[in-house]
Design a protein around this motif. Sequence first.
Motif, PDB file in Angstrom:
ATOM      1  N   ALA A 197       0.659  -1.203   0.235  1.00 57.51           N
ATOM      2  CA  ALA A 197      -0.044  -0.227  -0.376  1.00 57.51           C
ATOM      3  C   ALA A 197       0.791   1.254  -0.204  1.00 57.51           C
ATOM      4  CB  ALA A 197      -0.915   0.016   1.409  1.00 57.51           C
ATOM      5  N   GLY A 198       1.860   0.874  -0.049  1.00 60.42           N
ATOM      6  CA  GLY A 198       2.942   2.424   1.033  1.00 60.42           C
ATOM      7  C   GLY A 198       4.073   2.599  -0.631  1.00 60.42           C
ATOM      8  N   TYR A 199       3.249   1.765  -1.558  1.00 58.26           N
ATOM      9  CA  TYR A 199       4.007   1.365  -2.480  1.00 58.26           C
ATOM     10  C   TYR A 199       2.840   2.316  -3.931  1.00 58.26           C
ATOM     11  CZ  TYR A 199       6.866   0.683  -7.323  1.00 58.26           C
ATOM     12  OH  TYR A 199       7.304   0.710  -9.067  1.00 58.26           O
ATOM     13  N   ALA A 200       2.087   1.730  -4.098  1.00 58.45           N
ATOM     14  CA  ALA A 200       0.689   1.882  -4.427  1.00 58.45           C
ATOM     15  C   ALA A 200       0.547   3.420  -4.614  1.00 58.45           C
ATOM     16  CB  ALA A 200      -0.125   0.126  -4.768  1.00 58.45           C
ATOM     17  N   ALA A 201      -0.735   3.660  -5.814  1.00 53.91           N
ATOM     18  CA  ALA A 201      -1.302   4.935  -5.589  1.00 53.91           C
ATOM     19  C   ALA A 201      -2.833   5.071  -4.188  1.00 53.91           C
ATOM     20  CB  ALA A 201      -1.714   5.091  -7.449  1.00 53.91           C
ATOM     21  N   THR A 245       6.326  -5.239  -8.440  1.00 54.95           N
ATOM     22  CA  THR A 245       6.603  -6.980  -8.575  1.00 54.95           C
ATOM     23  C   THR A 245       8.324  -7.137  -8.036  1.00 54.95           C
ATOM     24  OG1 THR A 245       7.673  -6.608 -11.208  1.00 54.95           O
ATOM     25  CG2 THR A 245       5.376  -7.195 -11.011  1.00 54.95           C
ATOM     26  N   ALA A 246       9.033  -6.218  -8.582  1.00 55.82           N
ATOM     27  CA  ALA A 246      10.292  -6.676  -7.495  1.00 55.82           C
ATOM     28  C   ALA A 246       9.713  -6.627  -6.101  1.00 55.82           C
ATOM     29  CB  ALA A 246      11.112  -5.399  -7.729  1.00 55.82           C
ATOM     30  N   LEU A 247       9.120  -5.988  -5.787  1.00 53.74           N
ATOM     31  CA  LEU A 247       8.546  -5.180  -4.216  1.00 53.74           C
ATOM     32  C   LEU A 247       8.120  -6.888  -4.026  1.00 53.74           C
ATOM     33  CD1 LEU A 247       8.465  -4.222  -1.396  1.00 53.74           C
ATOM     34  CD2 LEU A 247       6.588  -2.785  -2.330  1.00 53.74           C
ATOM     35  N   VAL A 248       6.641  -7.562  -4.497  1.00 53.16           N
ATOM     36  CA  VAL A 248       6.492  -8.305  -4.043  1.00 53.16           C
ATOM     37  C   VAL A 248       6.803  -9.550  -3.879  1.00 53.16           C
ATOM     38  CG1 VAL A 248       4.273 -10.551  -4.444  1.00 53.16           C
ATOM     39  CG2 VAL A 248       4.207  -7.454  -5.122  1.00 53.16           C
ATOM     40  N   ALA A 249       8.365  -9.725  -5.332  1.00 54.15           N
ATOM     41  CA  ALA A 249       8.942 -11.420  -4.844  1.00 54.15           C
ATOM     42  C   ALA A 249       9.795 -10.781  -4.178  1.00 54.15           C
ATOM     43  CB  ALA A 249       9.778 -10.821  -6.303  1.00 54.15           C
ATOM     44  N   ALA A 250      10.159  -9.460  -3.025  1.00 49.68           N
ATOM     45  CA  ALA A 250      11.089  -9.549  -2.393  1.00 49.68           C
ATOM     46  C   ALA A 250      10.013  -9.742  -0.886  1.00 49.68           C
ATOM     47  CB  ALA A 250      11.469  -7.960  -1.788  1.00 49.68           C
ATOM     48  N   LEU A 251       8.879  -9.737  -0.876  1.00 51.47           N
ATOM     49  CA  LEU A 251       8.357  -9.615   0.364  1.00 51.47           C
ATOM     50  C   LEU A 251       7.625 -11.348   0.222  1.00 51.47           C
ATOM     51  CD1 LEU A 251       5.796  -6.769  -0.557  1.00 51.47           C
ATOM     52  CD2 LEU A 251       7.791  -7.048   1.769  1.00 51.47           C
ATOM     53  N   ALA A 252       8.005 -11.661  -0.476  1.00 54.65           N
ATOM     54  CA  ALA A 252       7.549 -13.505  -0.452  1.00 54.65           C
ATOM     55  C   ALA A 252       9.064 -14.430   0.057  1.00 54.65           C
ATOM     56  CB  ALA A 252       7.364 -13.887  -2.538  1.00 54.65           C
ATOM     57  N   ARG A 253      10.196 -13.483  -0.238  1.00 56.12           N
ATOM     58  CA  ARG A 253      11.052 -13.926  -0.216  1.00 56.12           C
ATOM     59  C   ARG A 253      11.559 -13.837   1.556  1.00 56.12           C
ATOM     60  NH1 ARG A 253      13.469 -12.108  -4.580  1.00 56.12           N
ATOM     61  NH2 ARG A 253      14.164 -10.067  -3.990  1.00 56.12           N
ATOM     62  N   ARG A 254      10.680 -13.038   2.092  1.00 53.36           N
ATOM     63  CA  ARG A 254      10.779 -12.101   3.526  1.00 53.36           C
ATOM     64  C   ARG A 254       9.996 -12.895   4.659  1.00 53.36           C
ATOM     65  NH1 ARG A 254      10.502  -5.438   3.866  1.00 53.36           N
ATOM     66  NH2 ARG A 254      12.064  -6.155   2.042  1.00 53.36           N
ATOM     67  N   HIS A 255       8.704 -13.878   4.069  1.00 54.07           N
ATOM     68  CA  HIS A 255       7.599 -13.863   4.481  1.00 54.07           C
ATOM     69  C   HIS A 255       7.751 -15.690   4.321  1.00 54.07           C
ATOM     70  CE1 HIS A 255       6.881 -10.013   6.938  1.00 54.07           C
ATOM     71  NE2 HIS A 255       7.325  -9.257   5.513  1.00 54.07           N
ATOM     72  N   ALA A 256       8.284 -16.293   4.772  1.00 53.07           N
ATOM     73  CA  ALA A 256       8.038 -17.279   4.103  1.00 53.07           C
ATOM     74  C   ALA A 256       7.140 -18.351   4.799  1.00 53.07           C
ATOM     75  CB  ALA A 256       9.140 -18.310   4.674  1.00 53.07           C
ATOM     76  N   VAL A 282      -1.934   0.909  -9.363  1.00 51.05           N
ATOM     77  CA  VAL A 282      -0.379   0.517  -9.605  1.00 51.05           C
ATOM     78  C   VAL A 282      -0.093   1.370 -10.636  1.00 51.05           C
ATOM     79  CG1 VAL A 282       2.092  -0.537 -10.062  1.00 51.05           C
ATOM     80  CG2 VAL A 282       0.491  -1.730  -8.391  1.00 51.05           C
ATOM     81  N   ASP A 283       0.991   2.668 -10.671  1.00 56.32           N
ATOM     82  CA  ASP A 283       1.298   3.263 -11.455  1.00 56.32           C
ATOM     83  C   ASP A 283       1.740   2.345 -12.630  1.00 56.32           C
ATOM     84  OD1 ASP A 283       0.294   5.151 -11.342  1.00 56.32           O
ATOM     85  OD2 ASP A 283       2.390   6.466 -10.037  1.00 56.32           O
ATOM     86  N   VAL A 284       1.314   2.290 -13.636  1.00 52.34           N
ATOM     87  CA  VAL A 284       1.988   1.598 -15.079  1.00 52.34           C
ATOM     88  C   VAL A 284       3.768   1.972 -15.309  1.00 52.34           C
ATOM     89  CG1 VAL A 284       2.432   1.276 -17.628  1.00 52.34           C
ATOM     90  CG2 VAL A 284      -0.220   1.362 -16.537  1.00 52.34           C
ATOM     91  N   ALA A 285       3.717   3.273 -15.261  1.00 53.37           N
ATOM     92  CA  ALA A 285       5.483   3.170 -15.240  1.00 53.37           C
ATOM     93  C   ALA A 285       6.148   2.849 -13.623  1.00 53.37           C
ATOM     94  CB  ALA A 285       5.934   3.989 -15.110  1.00 53.37           C
ATOM     95  N   GLY A 286       5.494   2.402 -12.742  1.00 54.24           N
ATOM     96  CA  GLY A 286       5.993   1.554 -12.230  1.00 54.24           C
ATOM     97  C   GLY A 286       5.931   0.438 -11.232  1.00 54.24           C
ATOM     98  N   LEU A 287       5.687  -0.117 -12.736  1.00 55.71           N
ATOM     99  CA  LEU A 287       5.132  -1.596 -12.265  1.00 55.71           C
ATOM    100  C   LEU A 287       6.511  -2.370 -12.210  1.00 55.71           C
ATOM    101  CD1 LEU A 287       2.953  -3.971 -12.165  1.00 55.71           C
ATOM    102  CD2 LEU A 287       2.992  -4.350 -15.403  1.00 55.71           C
ATOM    103  N   ASP A 288       7.616  -2.311 -13.308  1.00 49.99           N
ATOM    104  CA  ASP A 288       8.525  -3.087 -12.324  1.00 49.99           C
ATOM    105  C   ASP A 288       8.844  -3.232 -10.545  1.00 49.99           C
ATOM    106  OD1 ASP A 288       8.748  -4.095 -15.050  1.00 49.99           O
ATOM    107  OD2 ASP A 288      10.052  -2.987 -15.252  1.00 49.99           O
TER     108      ASP A 288
END
Length: 280
Positions: free
Chosen positions: A197-201, A237-248, A228-234
Amino acid sequence: MSRIDEPVPGEPDSAAGAAGCWLHGVAREVDPATLAGGTGMDGGPLRAVPAAGLVAVVSTAPLAEYGEEALRRNLEDLAWLERAARTHHEVVAALSRTGAVVPTRLATVYRDERGVARLLAERRADLAATLDRLAGRTEWGVKGYVVPGLPARATAPVGAEGAGAAYLRRRRAELSCRDEGQRAAAQAGAAVHDALAGYAAAARRHAPQDRRLSGAPTAMVLNGAYLVDVAGLDGFTALVAALARRHAELRLELTGPWPAYSFAQDDPPRPALTVREPAW
């Protein structure tokens, strides 16, 4: 407030050949190719209804199937509901691929095109503001499912307390372990949502889906939607992947892009459609 869920009453369902207008969504402009390539609720063509500088996309809705009484019956038929929801969603998704669109709730039927044009005129300011807010952005969903941990093991030998007592103690430990795992997953789900939520619009946290609806083998603890801003999509998705690794303790599933169903209204809408198409 931008809610398009106040249809003008239709003709009596019994009127021979009577038909209304199913409203799919509102945009500033619509590509004729999108209309030509789409299919309406009756299997026929889509139509554009321009008014007040906006364009509504509608299709014919025979009242024998989509009138008030018929809808009351059909909405209890899950197979019918899935077909109707999917047809509606496919039109809205096609519109969203060419620009911002305010999607309507399922089963929004007007008597005729004049009622749709009146809607555009009366609510132009709200609809235009919503379209401006959605422009250049898409909705993405993130679902979080519990990853079960290993069951607790009994530490005392069976002979010390008897087989029955050992079983009960082991069972209590297993239940305690499961409950603790679900609590940890719920806390992780809240942390993931806050970060996204902190990243998204904008962000919405919907109620978790029942396993029978989600199709997942474990409980859902996060059902989030993010604009999500189209320009900020990468970066998203990188944040989602990082959170998935952080929260096993969570299995995260990213879905989208979707039309902005969750952000086209001022109050959290009731999801009209569930489609399981994970992006990764």
